[in-house]
Motif scaffolding. Sequence first.
Motif, PDB file in Angstrom:
ATOM      1  N   MET A   1      -0.228   0.037 -51.740  1.00  0.00           N
ATOM      2  CA  MET A   1      -1.115  -0.766 -51.457  1.00  0.00           C
ATOM      3  C   MET A   1      -1.936  -0.489 -50.193  1.00  0.00           C
ATOM      4  N   VAL A   2      -0.897  -0.066 -49.046  1.00  0.00           N
ATOM      5  CA  VAL A   2      -1.594   0.317 -47.918  1.00  0.00           C
ATOM      6  C   VAL A   2      -2.643   1.531 -47.859  1.00  0.00           C
ATOM      7  N   GLU A   3      -2.112   2.733 -48.825  1.00  0.00           N
ATOM      8  CA  GLU A   3      -2.812   3.656 -48.918  1.00  0.00           C
ATOM      9  C   GLU A   3      -4.546   3.435 -49.524  1.00  0.00           C
ATOM     10  N   LYS A   4      -4.242   2.358 -50.230  1.00  0.00           N
ATOM     11  CA  LYS A   4      -5.708   1.850 -50.975  1.00  0.00           C
ATOM     12  C   LYS A   4      -6.459   1.488 -49.603  1.00  0.00           C
ATOM     13  N   MET A   5      -5.926   0.685 -48.850  1.00  0.00           N
ATOM     14  CA  MET A   5      -6.800   0.363 -47.633  1.00  0.00           C
ATOM     15  C   MET A   5      -7.240   1.463 -46.779  1.00  0.00           C
ATOM     16  N   VAL A   6      -6.422   2.228 -46.666  1.00  0.00           N
ATOM     17  CA  VAL A   6      -6.420   3.564 -45.820  1.00  0.00           C
ATOM     18  C   VAL A   6      -7.725   4.060 -46.281  1.00  0.00           C
ATOM     19  N   LYS A   7      -7.713   4.483 -47.665  1.00  0.00           N
ATOM     20  CA  LYS A   7      -8.854   5.262 -48.486  1.00  0.00           C
ATOM     21  C   LYS A   7     -10.182   4.518 -48.181  1.00  0.00           C
ATOM     22  N   GLU A   8      -9.909   3.253 -48.284  1.00  0.00           N
ATOM     23  CA  GLU A   8     -11.412   2.275 -48.186  1.00  0.00           C
ATOM     24  C   GLU A   8     -11.697   2.064 -46.598  1.00  0.00           C
ATOM     25  N   ASP A   9     -11.009   2.863 -45.880  1.00  0.00           N
ATOM     26  CA  ASP A   9     -11.293   2.618 -44.625  1.00  0.00           C
ATOM     27  C   ASP A   9     -11.182   1.359 -43.794  1.00  0.00           C
ATOM     28  N   LYS A  10     -10.322   0.547 -44.140  1.00  0.00           N
ATOM     29  CA  LYS A  10     -10.334  -0.993 -44.037  1.00  0.00           C
ATOM     30  C   LYS A  10      -9.201  -1.304 -43.166  1.00  0.00           C
TER      31      LYS A  10
END
Length: 953
Positions: free
Chosen positions: A162-171
């Motif tokens: 879940m956190v990696e998803k946010m990191v990838k989307e630069d959020k």
Amino acid sequence: ADYLDNGNNKMAIQQADKLLKKHKDLHCAKVLKAIGLQRTGKQDEAYTLAQEVAALEPTDDNSLQALTILYREMHRPELVTKLYEAAVKKVPNSEEYHSHLFMAYARVGEYKKMQQAGMALYKIVPKNPYYFWSVMSLIMQSISAQDENLSKTMFLPLAERMVEKMVKEDKIEAEAEVELYYMILERLEKYKEALDVVRGKLGEKLTSELQSRENKCMAMYKKLCRWPECNALSRRLLLKNSDDWQFYITYFDSVFQLIDESWTPPPEEEHSLEGEVHYTIEQAVKFIEERITEESKSSRPLRGPYLAKLELIRRLRCRGCNDEYKLGDPEELMFQYFKKFGDKPCCFTDLKVFVDLLPSSQYTKFISQLLEVIPLSATAEGEIALPADIKALQQHLCVVQLSRLLGIYHAMEKKQKLTVVRELMLRYRHGLEFGKSCLKTELQFSDYYCLLAVHLLLDLWLEGEETAVWQCLALLEEGLSHSPSNAQFKLLLIRIYCRLGAFEPVAELYSSLDAKHIQHDTIGYLLTRYAESLGHYAAASQSCNFALRFFHSNQKDTSEYIIQAYKYGAFEKIPEFIAFRNRLNSSLHFAQVRTERMLLDLLLEANISTSLEESIKSMSLSPEEDDIPWKDLRDNRDLTVLFNWDPKDRDISEEHRKLSLEEETIWLRIRSLTLRLVSGLPTLSHTIQPKNSEKTAENGVSSKIDTIRSLLQQLEAAVDSGKKFLEQKIQYPVLGPPPTRMAGFFSNGSCQCQTSLFYLVSDIYELDTNGLEDSAEIQERIGNSFKSLVERLTDLFNKCKGDLIEVRDGTLKTHPNLLENLVFFVETISIALWVSSYCDSVLRPFKSNLQKKKKKKKESSVAMPPVFTHFLDYVTELQTLTSNVIDHIKGLEIILTALKLEELSLKDTLLLQEEKKFTKTVQGKVQSSYHHSVQEIGELLKKRLDTIKKLKI
């Protein structure tokens, strides 16, 4: 609502009623009325009214808020979740209600539902915090999961994705989100990845704490055993701040690791990710010397570099290198350190760590060397040289503390010790000059002189000098009069008064300590260990309540802390709060206080069998249930709360702690089993079917006696382990952990009495099920039990005889063990009465049946079975014995009242007028306390006597 806020609950109810007459369906008014009812003690009415409103599933903010307040006051947080679940269904797009629902789940620890609520919120309002609430709830599921495997394979990886998803989307926006990512990787043991996060772009957000990034990097390097990086980073940080002790430790650890691994820097390239590495002792020595040179240029003196040099010497000695690196003589270095920092109170604690570098043959020389550099001046020939200012006083105090630590005072003869005590008190009183302008809340500069004098007197007392203990108390009371906020004076007074068996002054001293929050767990034992055992029942009740109030509110408070942590994104604190809550729930002290409190309530309230049953019911006690987490018990006591300057061999050791915990646990087991056995008595006395009936097992009573018998076996086992433990004859240091009451319980015979009383219950139950016919053998056994019980109780009473306070050669001597024995007598006779009323309930129906038979057969006499005579004799003897004890106590009261303390121990002409005054005060306090104890014990026994008189079948 205003009336409620001002605490005027009755008016609030009246106003709500007026409103409801006009508007029958005004939800909010109903709830406000319910709050008024709850606060005036009408819980049931309040609950009914609240549930009426809740059933209508309100969605107006006022009603919801008011119901939330009410449920919180009722300690029913689970009802708040139902409330908001209904509200969210009706108003599915309300951000406010969804977040209230999330917090309601947080209060009851429903982590899975929190995760779902967080995502639902994020879907309505895509704000980062809501998304990360959901992630944190996954971590909470992993922490609370019973199965470690599940946590590592399901919850944490999902959180990571879940956190990696946010990191990838630069959020990723906030520092808290990076902290959370780091926490997940650390728990997954992905240290390399965690390091990359901290060193990378995301790590730049870690700014709120000083050196937050560096500390996290250091932790990961250690986990990965990357010693070159550890070394280079700590070296770099020490160049920035050469006073940061934790980095010296890491620096030395890493240097020696690298030496042991024979590490050499790679050719041609950087030593490590963090720069230059030191990997030889020579480099370390040079580095520390440079830090000392740098320090001499600094604007304020820094202690770190000098202590680091001593630390390095110590480590080299441990490795067998002595002086080949020319670091200097520890004695000389410590002397120089004293010259530089001796006027700082921390000088003693700094040097304490390194005194084992001094050879014992040098101790006296070292102390004389220090004394020579202190500016002291004597006014006349042969007088003691005194300090002229606070600086010199601090230096002198430091030397006195070191003398005690090095065992110089311990080795003295009695006469020398008394001379030192005189000198220390003279210095103490002289030092008060410097503290004339101190506020009441500030400590006097010379307080430690007084404390050290008391420690010397305590040595003398333990060596058999009886007057010394009264001098200890007098000096401490004198110290307290000048320094009313000194917690050390109070704590030491508490310990000594308790050793002497006087609890009365202790309650006041403890409350003036103003113990806060967690201290009820860490130092509460000072109070709860002695209150009841010294016969102060009312104070014991109060001190248990204090402690329990804290433990119970901990549940509620911790939930609030967790909610605040979610609101402010302080995610790393949440697992700490949970661990804190668990630590308190499995606290040894909590379990002890719960158990002793219930036993105490039964002692004070339960006089007749019916009332025993009511008391047990109101405590919801049952013999089958054991709520003590035996496997996880935590000893949270602070055993070093009292300062002492004893050498290592006289101090509290790890071994003492372990033994004390073992002793406390065995004693807790004995007490807890006693409580459960007593709570089983009322369950037996309900109608029992005749022995030939098939229903015995179904009606549950036979299984009840099995419970009692199984508990009795467990009690025997606990008593055995207690006896084995006491055979070791362990002596704790005088200011170490106080021993439990177990030794007295065994030696005065209470244990044998109480155990045989519970065996008697089993026999009487058998008589009850088999009937009076063909039970001659059981009847004889019961008769013998009665006889031996009376003998044992008489024996116990004999161990209570003697003067509680006696005057010998002008000295006062107290006998607290007699007081403890009296308290055990009261408890044992109470159990005897509860068992007797069970006998009574079994024998009465038999008697009335016999009388019916007698009428039928019109015979003038039916032979009475022997068990009746046995029981009547037993009750009569109990009555006589109790009356004798009450008379004995009256006698003690008369003696204590008549005891004149005027001339005592004041013959010692050495005592100053001041000390005479305080000696008189403390002796008065002890006398009054004993008087109080005896009165409370007497009152309780009179109640027991009234109960015995009612026991004539």
